[in-house]
Structures are given as structure tokens and as C-alpha cells.
Enzyme design. Structure first.
Site, mmCIF file in Angstrom:
data_model
loop_
_atom_site.group_PDB
_atom_site.id
_atom_site.type_symbol
_atom_site.label_atom_id
_atom_site.label_comp_id
_atom_site.label_asym_id
_atom_site.label_seq_id
_atom_site.Cartn_x
_atom_site.Cartn_y
_atom_site.Cartn_z
ATOM 1 N N ALA A 140 39.221 45.468 30.650
ATOM 2 C CA ALA A 140 38.737 45.612 32.021
ATOM 3 C C ALA A 140 37.533 44.705 32.260
ATOM 4 O O ALA A 140 36.719 44.485 31.362
ATOM 5 C CB ALA A 140 38.353 47.062 32.304
ATOM 6 N N SER A 141 37.457 44.182 33.468
ATOM 7 C CA SER A 141 36.302 43.406 33.907
ATOM 8 C C SER A 141 35.985 42.271 32.924
ATOM 9 O O SER A 141 36.823 41.429 32.668
ATOM 10 C CB SER A 141 35.103 44.312 34.130
ATOM 11 O OG SER A 141 35.312 45.146 35.246
ATOM 12 N N ALA A 142 34.769 42.248 32.363
ATOM 13 C CA ALA A 142 34.378 41.158 31.472
ATOM 14 C C ALA A 142 35.329 41.006 30.293
ATOM 15 O O ALA A 142 35.555 39.898 29.795
ATOM 16 C CB ALA A 142 32.953 41.375 30.973
#
Length: 287
Positions: A140-142
Site C-alpha cells: 500500500a502507498s509507499a
């Protein structure tokens, strides 16, 4: 000023909220043990498997930060630094006995700092050796920013990927302080030095400055994913890059991942390929 939330983050909101709670208790003198911290923000301390055969495995577990100090101040096993990922990647690329690299990813994301740089390193490493990202079980995300730079993204059947986005949060503590009879006076030099401080409501100018920073990091995130995945930035921004996390099949259908497969299947496939290539080289040498 507490910069933990004001700093732009590429992380699941619920993880940052839990992290902020732990840090708030920490700053007030409450010390939690590793088990309590893991229960609050997730446990990434499971043992990392050794590199099997000629495949180097690089863990991307837990909260991501640029340097290990940020998360190691809380606990010894809750995160991964981009510096560590980069160091392991360089070692695997330089090691002639390593034929392929696997990123073993299970992370809710983290700070944006250092992520674009290590993602570019991963992308460049593809020219030297196969680099596969195994979503096992969350990117997720980064963490997805990093995983997307691999040559192929393989997601385990129960896995999730996405949450492409950046955000910051401002805590206005002024009402709580007033109710406690506390008045904070900031004495500063520099027009913007105390901008966005938590002791007063967020002003329009400060909000615009924080939004500008968030927008810039989001643009870099979208641009990186688009380049690594070989699509136009608009396809990311207006498609799977709007902040949602997708399940395995949805991720493949949307183009976030290339196929569904477990971590063990990824490793086995690379080992078979490496063995077959070695046999071909021996056969050619004998011929």
C-alpha cells in the site's frame, strides 16, 4: 510542533493514526514494549527467509522510513528503511552469484522521503537482473510505489495493493489546551517558521502550503508508477491511482499487478529458470 502527521505521508490512514497514538503516548512519558507497539501498528518482525539458491530476497516489511532510526526508536521490528532496501539491492546486483532479485513486500507504506530514490534504483536494476515484487500480502502507498518499480508485480491470492496517494494532517490542539487552562505563546523568527503549528487553527496560507507539498509528492508518485508500469500518468491518476486498495484479482484487472501467485511460487519459478539457464550455458560451452 509535532511533524509526524503534518509531514506528507504515503501510508494507510489507519496505520498513521495508530502510529500517532503510540508517539503521543511516548512523548508523554508512557513507554510501550515491543508486543504492545506491534499490537497497535502491526507486526513486521517475522523472520526473513534466507536467499534461496541464486535468488536474493529483499524484505519490505512494516512502516517505511528513509532511515532506520525513525521506526527503531519505537521498536526493533516494525519497519524498513529505504536506505536498507537500497543497500541490499546494490549488493544483489553486484553479486555475480545472484541471478534474480525478489522484493518480499508486506507494508502499509510510510514516509515519502527516500521512496522515489529507491524506486528508481529498483527500476535501474532491471537492466542488470530480473527484479520481481511479491506482494505478500500488502503493498500500500509507499510500499506499492517501491513494488511498482519491479519488472513484474506478483500478488498473492489474498493480497491487496494500491492506496496510491499522499496526505498530511494538522492537529489543532488549541481547544483542548484552552479547556486545560494552558496558553502557548510562540516566539519565532522567520515569517513561516511556526506555520502549521498545533497550538492554533490552521490558516489558509499554511493550508495552501501543505497542500502544495502533498500535490508535488503525489505527482511524483503517479509519474513514477506510470513510468515503471509503462502507462500514461493520466491512466494512473484517473484510474487505479485515486487512493483505494484493491484485492488480488482487482489489482491484476486494473493493471496494478501482473499476475496472481504466492511468494513460494515466485521463488520456485525463478529457481527453475536459473537452473535451466545454467544448463543451457553449460551445453553451449560444451558445444
Amino acid at each position: 510542533m509535532n511533524s509526524t502527521t503534518r509531514t506528507p505521508w504515503a501510508i494507510l490512514p489507519e496505520t498513521l493514526a495508530s502510529m500517532q497514538t503510540v508517539l503521543t503516548r511516548w512523548s508523554s512519558g508512557v513507554r510501550l514494549n515491543d508486543a504492545e507497539i506491534s499490537a497497535a501498528i502491526g507486526d513486521s518482525s517475522r523472520q526473513q527467509p534466507r536467499s534461496p539458491g541464486n535468488v536474493a530476497v529483499i524484505p519490505v516489511f512494516g512502516i517505511i522510513s528513509q532511515r532506520a532510526g525513525m521506526v527503531s526508536d519505537l521498536s526493533t521490528g516494525v519497519g524498513t528503511s529505504t536506505e536498507s532496501i537500497g543497500k541490499q539491492l546494490r549488493a544483489a546486483v553486484d553479486d555475480s552469484s545472484i541471478s534474480a532479485i525478489v522484493l518480499n513486500v508486506d507494508s502499509p507504506g510510510g514516509s515519502v522521503h527516500g521512496v522515489a530514490e529507491v524506486a528508481d534504483q529498483i527500476y535501474a536494476a532491471r537492466a542488470a537482473k530480473p527484479v520481481i515484487a511479491s506482494v505478500n500480502s500488502l503493498a500500500a502507498s509507499a510500499a506499492y510505489w517501491i513494488a511498482s518499480a519491479a519488472q513484474e508485480v506478483v500478488i498473492t491470492p489474498s493480497g491487496e495493493a494500491g492506496s496510491i496517494g499522499v496526505y498530511a494532517a494538522h492537529q489543532d490542539q488549541s481547544a483542548a489546551l484552552e479547556s486545560d487552562g494552558v496558553k502557548v505563546t510562540l516566539i519565532s523568527a522567520g515569517r513561516y517558521k511556526v506555520e502549521g503549528n498545533p497550538f492554533e487553527p490552521l490558516g489558509d496560507e499554511a493550508r495552501a502550503a501543505i497542500q502544495s507539498s502533498v500535490d508535488a509528492h503525489y505527482s511524483a508518485f503517479v509519474g513514477g508508477v506510470a513510468r515503471y508500469r509503462g502507462v500514461r500518468p493520466d491512466a494512473v491518476r484517473n484510474g487505479y491511482g485515486e487512493g483505494r486498495v484493491l484485492g488480488a484479482q482487482q489489482a491484476v484487472d486494473a493493471g496494478l499487478a501482473d499476475r496472481i501467485g504466492t511468494f513460494d511460487e515466485v521463488i520456485s519459478g525463478l529457481r527453475r529458470t536459473g537452473t535451466a539457464n545454467a544448463r543451457r550455458r553449460l551445453a553451449l560451452a560444451a558445444y
